[in-house]
Motif scaffolding. Structure first.
Motif, short mmCIF file in Angstrom:
data_model
loop_
_atom_site.label_atom_id
_atom_site.label_comp_id
_atom_site.label_asym_id
_atom_site.label_seq_id
_atom_site.Cartn_x
_atom_site.Cartn_y
_atom_site.Cartn_z
N GLN A 10 0.81 -1.22 0.00
CA GLN A 10 0.00 0.00 0.00
C GLN A 10 0.84 1.28 0.00
OE1 GLN A 10 -3.55 -0.13 -0.04
NE2 GLN A 10 -3.21 -2.33 -0.33
N LYS A 11 2.07 1.21 -0.56
CA LYS A 11 2.95 2.38 -0.56
C LYS A 11 2.93 3.07 -1.91
CE LYS A 11 6.21 0.53 2.87
NZ LYS A 11 7.62 0.15 3.15
N GLU A 12 3.20 4.36 -1.91
CA GLU A 12 3.36 5.09 -3.15
C GLU A 12 4.71 4.74 -3.78
OE1 GLU A 12 2.89 9.18 -2.25
OE2 GLU A 12 0.70 9.09 -2.09
N PHE A 13 4.77 4.71 -5.10
CA PHE A 13 6.02 4.34 -5.76
C PHE A 13 6.20 5.11 -7.05
CE2 PHE A 13 2.74 1.67 -7.56
CZ PHE A 13 3.08 1.50 -8.88
N ASP A 14 7.45 5.15 -7.48
CA ASP A 14 7.82 5.80 -8.73
C ASP A 14 7.95 4.70 -9.79
OD1 ASP A 14 8.84 7.17 -10.85
OD2 ASP A 14 10.46 8.14 -9.74
N GLU A 15 7.17 4.78 -10.83
CA GLU A 15 7.16 3.73 -11.86
C GLU A 15 8.52 3.56 -12.52
OE1 GLU A 15 5.82 0.61 -13.53
OE2 GLU A 15 4.30 1.84 -12.54
N SER A 16 9.28 4.64 -12.60
CA SER A 16 10.59 4.56 -13.25
C SER A 16 11.60 3.75 -12.42
CB SER A 16 11.14 5.96 -13.50
OG SER A 16 11.32 6.66 -12.28
N SER A 17 11.36 3.63 -11.12
CA SER A 17 12.28 2.87 -10.27
C SER A 17 11.60 1.64 -9.66
CB SER A 17 12.83 3.76 -9.15
OG SER A 17 11.78 4.28 -8.36
N PRO A 147 13.58 7.95 11.68
CA PRO A 147 14.33 7.08 10.76
C PRO A 147 13.79 7.18 9.34
CG PRO A 147 13.66 5.89 12.75
CD PRO A 147 12.94 7.20 12.75
N SER A 148 14.66 7.02 8.36
CA SER A 148 14.25 7.05 6.96
C SER A 148 13.29 5.90 6.68
CB SER A 148 15.48 6.93 6.05
OG SER A 148 15.10 6.89 4.70
N GLY A 149 12.19 6.20 6.02
CA GLY A 149 11.20 5.19 5.67
C GLY A 149 10.23 4.84 6.77
N GLY A 158 -0.84 5.15 7.59
CA GLY A 158 0.12 4.46 6.74
C GLY A 158 1.04 5.36 5.95
N ALA A 159 1.06 6.67 6.24
CA ALA A 159 1.94 7.59 5.50
C ALA A 159 3.40 7.30 5.83
CB ALA A 159 1.60 9.03 5.85
N THR A 160 4.27 7.50 4.84
CA THR A 160 5.71 7.27 4.99
C THR A 160 6.42 8.61 5.18
OG1 THR A 160 5.57 5.31 3.60
CG2 THR A 160 7.74 6.23 3.94
N TRP A 161 7.42 8.62 6.03
CA TRP A 161 8.19 9.84 6.30
C TRP A 161 8.84 10.36 5.03
CZ3 TRP A 161 8.85 13.60 9.64
CH2 TRP A 161 10.03 14.33 9.68
N GLN A 162 8.52 11.63 4.69
CA GLN A 162 9.03 12.26 3.48
C GLN A 162 9.96 13.43 3.77
OE1 GLN A 162 8.33 11.11 0.40
NE2 GLN A 162 6.99 9.50 1.21
N GLY A 163 10.32 13.56 5.02
CA GLY A 163 11.18 14.70 5.39
C GLY A 163 10.43 15.72 6.20
N GLU A 164 11.18 16.56 6.91
CA GLU A 164 10.61 17.55 7.81
C GLU A 164 9.67 18.51 7.09
OE1 GLU A 164 10.14 18.88 11.69
OE2 GLU A 164 11.57 17.32 11.08
N GLU A 172 -0.36 19.30 2.17
CA GLU A 172 -1.38 18.27 2.27
C GLU A 172 -0.85 17.00 2.95
OE1 GLU A 172 -4.93 16.13 1.78
OE2 GLU A 172 -4.51 18.28 1.68
N GLN A 173 0.40 16.62 2.66
CA GLN A 173 0.94 15.38 3.20
C GLN A 173 1.33 15.46 4.66
OE1 GLN A 173 3.58 13.03 0.61
NE2 GLN A 173 3.34 14.62 -0.94
N SER A 174 1.25 16.64 5.26
CA SER A 174 1.57 16.77 6.68
C SER A 174 0.34 16.47 7.55
CB SER A 174 2.07 18.19 6.99
OG SER A 174 1.03 19.14 6.79
N THR A 175 -0.84 16.36 6.95
CA THR A 175 -2.07 16.08 7.69
C THR A 175 -2.29 14.58 7.79
OG1 THR A 175 -3.07 18.16 6.93
CG2 THR A 175 -4.55 16.46 7.80
N CYS A 176 -2.44 14.10 9.00
CA CYS A 176 -2.69 12.68 9.24
C CYS A 176 -4.19 12.45 9.35
CB CYS A 176 -2.00 12.24 10.53
SG CYS A 176 -2.30 10.52 11.00
#
Length: 363
Positions: A10-17, A147-149, A158-164, A172-176
């Protein structure tokens, strides 16, 4: 970015990687039986658990590429139900608990057996005490590095840490968006106590958006090692018509300092744990109990508590829900088999007096 639809990822991903091995998931389906929860693809390796939070933390057993395809619907299987310790009977419109009628014997002449007598429920107990106030929401200590990830610990986020700047900024991604109360599963219906939406498919249950907004919880509060730390513990239970068996998972509780106290409709425990940790918890029970007959036993991994019900009624929940909480129509747990964990068997429901009165008013 697209979000992977595989169970357990259920994680977001980059199709190129999106390389082989970047996705960890469960190819099987969830299995819920007698209160235990597991995955069909790895239930021999990852043993079934009781708590839904622990179920969601079972590590995926397969790796591959992320996918956005709809997961196939699992074939429904029904586990055989075990008989309860006695069916409910209806006497003059009052549902009570009685012994099951023994099977009729056949000796050539043919004979029939009589059911054991049943007793009507006593009058409704004294007024129910108000349920405990909800706990203060835990927040991250901003001085603790993430920690990273790391994944948000709040239920349903289920949000993943994306940085401070992103995960704690003003975007938008700072709201849980999460669920402050636990998940419930009843007759195939799945949802959360804190909101009304109910679904049938587990994959749809995972998509139920949180009903409460707040800050993400990635690390929690920072601990001062010199100060006694107040912590929580997992509490599970199963019931028979006359008892409620509670397990408080307080590993290593000090028998000389730890206590359990029973009131007419409340349970209080105070456990002293290693590493200067302590659990102090009070539960407002769903129904009244007999404090003098209730007992507890402290073992190495948990504390086993036996509550003796004042009346032989089914409790839909261990704790009295907060005012305004709405249970699904007909929601009630059936009786467990003595010595086993889970709620199985009962074909009918013995209603608590207050629940019977509520349903009578609604009819």
């Amino acid at each position: 970015m697209p979000r992977c639809t595989r169970k357990g990822c259920q994680k977001e991903f980059d199709e190129s990687s999106n390389e082989d091995g970047s996705c960890k998931y469960h190819p099987g389906g969830p299995v819920f039986h007698e209160g235990l929860k597991s995955w069909s693809c790895c239930n021999e390796v990852n043993k079934p658990v009781l708590e839904f939070d622990a179920f969601m933390e079972i590590p995926p057993c397969t790796t591959g590429k992320h996918s956005t395809e709809a997961p196939p619907k699992p074939v429904a299987t029904t586990a055989p139900a075990e008989p309860a310790q006695g069916p409910t009977k209806t006497v003059n419109g009052v549902e009570t608990y009685g012994q099951a009628a023994p099977p009729s014997s056949s000796n050539g002449a043919g004979s029939s057996s009589k059911s054991a007598p049943v007793a009507a429920l006593p009058p409704a107990p004294t007024p129910v005490p108000a349920p405990a106030q909800p706990k203060e929401t835990e927040e991250d200590d901003l001085s603790v590095p993430v920690p990273s990830g790391a994944t948000c610990k709040r239920l349903g986020c289920g949000a993943t840490w994306q940085g401070e700047d992103i995960s704690r900024g003003s975007g938008e991604q700072s709201t849980c968006r999460y669920h402050p109360q636990s998940a419930i599963f009843h007759e195939g219906s799945k949802g959360y106590l804190c909101c009304k939406r109910r679904v049938l498919e587990f994959s749809e249950f995972l998509k139920i958006e949180g009903c409460t907004e707040g800050n993400h919880l990635f690390v929690g509060a920072k601990r001062d090692e010199s100060v006694e730390e107040m912590v929580d513990c997992r509490v599970d239970f199963y019931q028979t018509p006359t008892q409620v068996h509670v397990s408080a998972f307080a590993k290593g509780a000090d028998k000389s300092k730890s206590t359990v106290r029973f009131d007419s409709q409340q349970l209080h425990f105070d456990f002293h744990l290693p590493s200067n940790k302590r659990i102090a918890k009070s539960l407002t029970l769903y129904g009244p109990i007999d404090p003098a007959s209730s007992t507890f036993r402290i073992v190495s991994t948990k504390v086993d508590i036996t509550l003796i019900k004042s009346t032989p009624a089914s409790w839909p929940l261990l704790e009295l829900p907060a005012e305004g909480t709405e249970l699904p129509p007909g929601y009630a747990l059936t009786f467990g088999v003595s010595g086993r964990t889970g709620t199985v068997g009962g074909k009918e429901i013995v209603l608590a007096p207050e629940e019977a009165a509520r349903r009578l008013q609604q009819s």
